[in-house]
Every structure is written in C-alpha cells, then in structure tokens.
Design a protein around this motif. Structure first.
Motif, mmCIF file in Angstrom:
data_model
loop_
_atom_site.group_PDB
_atom_site.id
_atom_site.type_symbol
_atom_site.label_atom_id
_atom_site.label_comp_id
_atom_site.label_asym_id
_atom_site.label_seq_id
_atom_site.Cartn_x
_atom_site.Cartn_y
_atom_site.Cartn_z
ATOM 1 N N LEU A 13 -48.506 -17.202 -10.169
ATOM 2 C CA LEU A 13 -48.965 -16.792 -8.836
ATOM 3 C C LEU A 13 -49.048 -18.005 -7.916
ATOM 4 N N ILE A 14 -49.589 -19.089 -8.436
ATOM 5 C CA ILE A 14 -49.671 -20.317 -7.640
ATOM 6 C C ILE A 14 -48.265 -20.824 -7.322
ATOM 7 N N GLY A 15 -47.369 -20.783 -8.306
ATOM 8 C CA GLY A 15 -45.979 -21.180 -8.071
ATOM 9 C C GLY A 15 -45.307 -20.308 -7.031
ATOM 10 N N TYR A 16 -45.599 -19.004 -7.062
ATOM 11 C CA TYR A 16 -45.024 -18.073 -6.081
ATOM 12 C C TYR A 16 -45.508 -18.416 -4.676
ATOM 13 N N ILE A 17 -46.794 -18.689 -4.548
ATOM 14 C CA ILE A 17 -47.360 -19.026 -3.233
ATOM 15 C C ILE A 17 -46.749 -20.327 -2.711
ATOM 16 N N ILE A 18 -46.617 -21.322 -3.587
ATOM 17 C CA ILE A 18 -45.999 -22.582 -3.178
ATOM 18 C C ILE A 18 -44.539 -22.360 -2.786
ATOM 19 N N GLY A 19 -43.812 -21.568 -3.568
ATOM 20 C CA GLY A 19 -42.411 -21.278 -3.252
ATOM 21 C C GLY A 19 -42.260 -20.542 -1.936
ATOM 22 N N MET A 20 -43.155 -19.594 -1.672
ATOM 23 C CA MET A 20 -43.096 -18.854 -0.405
ATOM 24 C C MET A 20 -43.428 -19.764 0.775
ATOM 25 N N VAL A 61 -39.109 -24.411 5.346
ATOM 26 C CA VAL A 61 -37.689 -24.740 5.539
ATOM 27 C C VAL A 61 -37.078 -23.841 6.615
ATOM 28 N N MET A 62 -37.456 -22.560 6.612
ATOM 29 C CA MET A 62 -36.919 -21.632 7.600
ATOM 30 C C MET A 62 -37.335 -22.041 9.018
ATOM 31 N N LYS A 122 -38.525 -25.132 9.998
ATOM 32 C CA LYS A 122 -38.090 -26.502 10.294
ATOM 33 C C LYS A 122 -36.617 -26.563 10.683
ATOM 34 N N PHE A 123 -35.759 -25.864 9.923
ATOM 35 C CA PHE A 123 -34.323 -25.950 10.170
ATOM 36 C C PHE A 123 -33.771 -24.791 10.996
ATOM 37 N N GLN A 124 -34.637 -23.897 11.436
ATOM 38 C CA GLN A 124 -34.237 -22.759 12.261
ATOM 39 C C GLN A 124 -33.079 -21.975 11.630
ATOM 40 N N ALA A 125 -33.130 -21.838 10.321
ATOM 41 C CA ALA A 125 -32.090 -21.091 9.604
ATOM 42 C C ALA A 125 -32.735 -20.386 8.415
ATOM 43 N N ALA A 126 -32.400 -19.130 8.283
ATOM 44 C CA ALA A 126 -32.948 -18.358 7.165
ATOM 45 C C ALA A 126 -32.290 -18.805 5.862
ATOM 46 N N GLN A 127 -33.084 -18.876 4.827
ATOM 47 C CA GLN A 127 -32.617 -19.228 3.489
ATOM 48 C C GLN A 127 -33.014 -18.102 2.540
ATOM 49 N N PRO A 128 -32.262 -17.903 1.488
ATOM 50 C CA PRO A 128 -32.678 -16.906 0.497
ATOM 51 C C PRO A 128 -34.001 -17.355 -0.153
#
Length: 86
Positions: A4-11, A17-18, A20-26
């Motif tokens: 759960l903590i890993g999921y929150i960090i990943g999200m 990144v989305m 900062k770089f103004q681009a959607a990522q998977p």
C-alpha cells in the motif's frame, strides 16, 4: 501494508512526472516497480526473501508427480455422506 505504501509512492511519482513534464505516462510504469520494490525491501529487512520468492497460490493438496504432471486431487470423504456397512 508495504505494498500500500509502495502504491501511494508510485502514484505520487506518477502525478509528479505527469505535472512536471506536461505529458501523461502509463501509471503502471511507476506503480509496478514501487509495489514490487516495497515488498522486496520489506522481505530483505525481515530476512524473508526465500519465503517471498517461494510463494505460490497453487493448491497444496494436488499430487505433483516428479515429471511435473499434476495428478488427481486428494479428497477426504465426508463422514456424514459416506455409507458404512454394519
């Protein structure tokens, strides 16, 4: 709880990144390594790497033959339904 903590960090990383770089990522690009990494890190800290890598959801009641074939499942007779000869 580590996943759960890993999921929150990943999200959070995905959103960062989305934005900062103004681009959607998977999202899975960040979620999968974060969830797997947190589980692996927890196993390393607890000294449970072998248990993590050996984990299986297969039914342990199946007969596995040495050649790798799966035999018949072991079943126990239900005493309430089995007939006894008196």
């Amino acid at each position: 709880h580590s996943s759960l903590i890993g999921y929150i960090i990943g999200m959070a990383l995905t959103m960062f990144v989305m934005i900062k770089f103004q681009a959607a990522q998977p999202a899975l690009l960040y979620l999968v390594p974060a969830c797997l990494g947190s589980s692996f890190l927890t196993a390393v800290i607890r000294g449970e790497i072998k248990q993590l890598l050996d984990y299986s959801e297969e039914d342990e009641s199946e007969d596995i033959k040495p050649d790798g074939d799966v035999g018949e499942k072991k079943t126990e007779a239900n005493p309430a339904t089995s007939k006894k000869d008196d």
